[in-house]
Design a protein around this motif. Structure first.
Motif, short mmCIF file in Angstrom:
data_model
loop_
_atom_site.label_atom_id
_atom_site.label_comp_id
_atom_site.label_asym_id
_atom_site.label_seq_id
_atom_site.Cartn_x
_atom_site.Cartn_y
_atom_site.Cartn_z
N LEU A 161 59.95 12.92 63.31
CA LEU A 161 60.18 12.86 64.76
C LEU A 161 60.19 11.42 65.26
CD1 LEU A 161 57.85 15.79 65.86
CD2 LEU A 161 60.31 15.88 65.41
N SER A 162 59.45 10.54 64.61
CA SER A 162 59.34 9.15 65.08
C SER A 162 60.65 8.38 64.96
CB SER A 162 58.22 8.42 64.33
OG SER A 162 58.55 8.27 62.96
N ASP A 163 61.61 8.91 64.23
CA ASP A 163 62.91 8.25 64.08
C ASP A 163 63.83 8.46 65.28
OD1 ASP A 163 62.14 7.42 61.54
OD2 ASP A 163 63.11 9.12 60.54
N TYR A 164 63.41 9.32 66.24
CA TYR A 164 64.28 9.69 67.36
C TYR A 164 63.48 9.68 68.68
CZ TYR A 164 66.93 11.34 63.39
OH TYR A 164 67.58 11.41 62.19
N ASP A 165 64.19 9.38 69.76
CA ASP A 165 63.55 9.46 71.08
C ASP A 165 63.29 10.91 71.46
OD1 ASP A 165 63.61 6.68 71.48
OD2 ASP A 165 65.66 6.77 72.27
N VAL A 166 64.26 11.78 71.15
CA VAL A 166 64.14 13.21 71.45
C VAL A 166 64.63 14.00 70.24
CG1 VAL A 166 65.06 15.12 72.84
CG2 VAL A 166 64.41 12.98 73.95
N THR A 167 63.88 15.04 69.90
CA THR A 167 64.31 15.99 68.88
C THR A 167 64.26 17.38 69.50
OG1 THR A 167 63.46 14.64 67.06
CG2 THR A 167 63.82 16.99 66.61
N LEU A 168 65.35 18.11 69.39
CA LEU A 168 65.39 19.50 69.83
C LEU A 168 65.02 20.35 68.62
CD1 LEU A 168 66.22 21.36 72.26
CD2 LEU A 168 68.34 21.72 70.99
N ILE A 169 63.92 21.10 68.74
CA ILE A 169 63.49 21.98 67.66
C ILE A 169 63.96 23.38 68.00
CG2 ILE A 169 61.53 22.91 66.38
CD1 ILE A 169 60.02 20.32 67.07
N TYR A 170 64.83 23.91 67.15
CA TYR A 170 65.45 25.22 67.37
C TYR A 170 64.78 26.24 66.45
CZ TYR A 170 68.99 28.83 67.83
OH TYR A 170 69.62 30.01 68.08
N MET A 171 64.10 27.22 67.02
CA MET A 171 63.31 28.19 66.26
C MET A 171 64.06 29.52 66.15
SD MET A 171 59.76 27.08 68.01
CE MET A 171 60.58 26.24 69.37
N TRP A 172 64.12 30.04 64.94
CA TRP A 172 64.88 31.26 64.70
C TRP A 172 64.31 32.04 63.51
CZ3 TRP A 172 68.08 31.73 60.23
CH2 TRP A 172 68.19 30.56 59.47
N GLU A 173 64.83 33.26 63.35
CA GLU A 173 64.53 34.09 62.17
C GLU A 173 65.83 34.73 61.71
OE1 GLU A 173 61.17 36.62 62.02
OE2 GLU A 173 59.79 35.00 62.52
N THR A 174 65.84 35.17 60.47
CA THR A 174 67.08 35.64 59.85
C THR A 174 67.62 36.94 60.43
OG1 THR A 174 65.79 36.73 58.11
CG2 THR A 174 66.60 34.51 57.64
N TRP A 175 66.79 37.77 61.03
CA TRP A 175 67.24 39.04 61.59
C TRP A 175 67.92 38.87 62.95
CZ3 TRP A 175 65.08 39.38 66.28
CH2 TRP A 175 63.86 38.74 66.48
N CYS A 176 67.91 37.68 63.50
CA CYS A 176 68.37 37.41 64.87
C CYS A 176 69.85 37.03 64.90
CB CYS A 176 67.50 36.30 65.47
SG CYS A 176 68.03 35.75 67.09
N ASP A 177 70.71 37.98 65.32
CA ASP A 177 72.15 37.71 65.42
C ASP A 177 72.47 36.64 66.46
OD1 ASP A 177 72.66 39.61 63.47
OD2 ASP A 177 73.05 41.21 64.91
N VAL A 178 71.76 36.65 67.57
CA VAL A 178 71.98 35.64 68.62
C VAL A 178 71.68 34.25 68.07
CG1 VAL A 178 71.22 34.84 70.89
CG2 VAL A 178 71.51 37.28 70.47
N CYS A 179 70.68 34.15 67.21
CA CYS A 179 70.33 32.87 66.61
C CYS A 179 71.52 32.27 65.85
CB CYS A 179 69.15 33.02 65.65
SG CYS A 179 67.62 33.57 66.43
N VAL A 180 72.21 33.10 65.09
CA VAL A 180 73.35 32.63 64.31
C VAL A 180 74.45 32.12 65.23
CG1 VAL A 180 75.14 33.28 62.65
CG2 VAL A 180 72.83 34.19 62.41
N ARG A 181 74.74 32.87 66.28
CA ARG A 181 75.78 32.43 67.23
C ARG A 181 75.39 31.11 67.88
NH1 ARG A 181 75.74 37.93 68.45
NH2 ARG A 181 74.66 37.60 70.43
N GLU A 182 74.12 30.98 68.25
CA GLU A 182 73.68 29.73 68.87
C GLU A 182 73.69 28.57 67.88
OE1 GLU A 182 70.97 31.01 72.67
OE2 GLU A 182 70.18 29.58 71.23
N MET A 183 73.38 28.84 66.61
CA MET A 183 73.40 27.75 65.62
C MET A 183 74.79 27.15 65.49
SD MET A 183 70.69 28.60 62.58
CE MET A 183 71.39 30.15 62.06
N GLU A 184 75.80 27.98 65.56
CA GLU A 184 77.17 27.46 65.51
C GLU A 184 77.43 26.54 66.70
OE1 GLU A 184 79.40 31.10 65.28
OE2 GLU A 184 78.80 31.45 63.21
N GLU A 185 76.96 26.91 67.88
CA GLU A 185 77.09 26.06 69.07
C GLU A 185 76.26 24.79 68.93
OE1 GLU A 185 79.01 26.59 71.83
OE2 GLU A 185 79.83 28.39 70.88
#
Length: 191
Positions: A64-88
């Motif tokens: 994290l110290s290498d960046y001013d801001v890090t967006l941490i995206y939390m997901w699990e494999t059963w989550c279809d919405v997660c996959v769609r958002e990962m593409e975005e």
């Protein structure tokens, strides 16, 4: 007398509870009265050790110290919405400045590594995805009520602004929303 003592104890505990801020770890000065030590400066997400799901290499909160801001995206494999958002998110990742990063955090990767790796490949994401650990799950437990979820953190792992949970159900343009989250987070820390 016993009743007064009990009321004073309850009042003291209530005052202590009011001073706590869930989900935020404030740095404290060291015992010498100087600047906080590097360990004391680590925020909610700043002190972790896990592995990169794709490479198997060790990763610590120091990333994290290498960046001013890090967006941490939390997901699990059963989550279809997660996959769609990962593409975005991949689209957002490709447009990021050098001072911003995205990290994926798959909380069931240890139990379902094969599916997690397949989802990363199918989504075409290039940002690092970490294996969720109990320590990281504890860090997120104050706000993680569903998937997908995201939180912006500064270079020490302190949460910036409010966490974002289940965005895919309510947001039509996910990429634009995540870009706004990142921009607001940079503004909040003066970048």
């Amino acid at each position: 007398m016993m009743r007064i003592t009990a009321m004073l104890v309850v009042a003291a505990l209530a005052l202590c509870a009011c001073g706590c801020s869930p989900g935020v770890v404030e740095p404290t000065p060291d015992t010498q009265g100087g600047e906080p030590t590097p360990e004391e400066q680590k925020g909610l997400f700043g002190d972790f050790s896990t592995t990169d799901l794709a490479s198997g290499e060790s990763v610590t909160g120091d990333i994290l110290s290498d960046y001013d801001v890090t967006l941490i995206y939390m997901w699990e494999t059963w989550c279809d919405v997660c996959v769609r958002e990962m593409e975005e998110l991949q689209t957002v990742y490709e447009r990021l400045g050098a001072n911003v990063n995205i990290l994926g955090l798959c909380f069931n990767a240890e139990r379902d590594e094969e599916s997690a790796l397949a989802m990363i490949e199918e989504s075409g994401i290039e940002f690092m995805t970490l294996v969720g650990t109990y320590g990281l799950e504890d860090a997120a437990s104050g706000f993680l009520t569903g998937y997908p979820a995201a939180v912006a953190v500064d270079s020490a792992g302190n949460v910036i602004g409010e966490p974002y949970v289940n965005m895919g159900f309510a947001i039509e343009d996910v990429a634009a929303e995540y870009e706004a989250i990142i921009a607001n987070s940079l503004a909040a820390i003066g970048e």
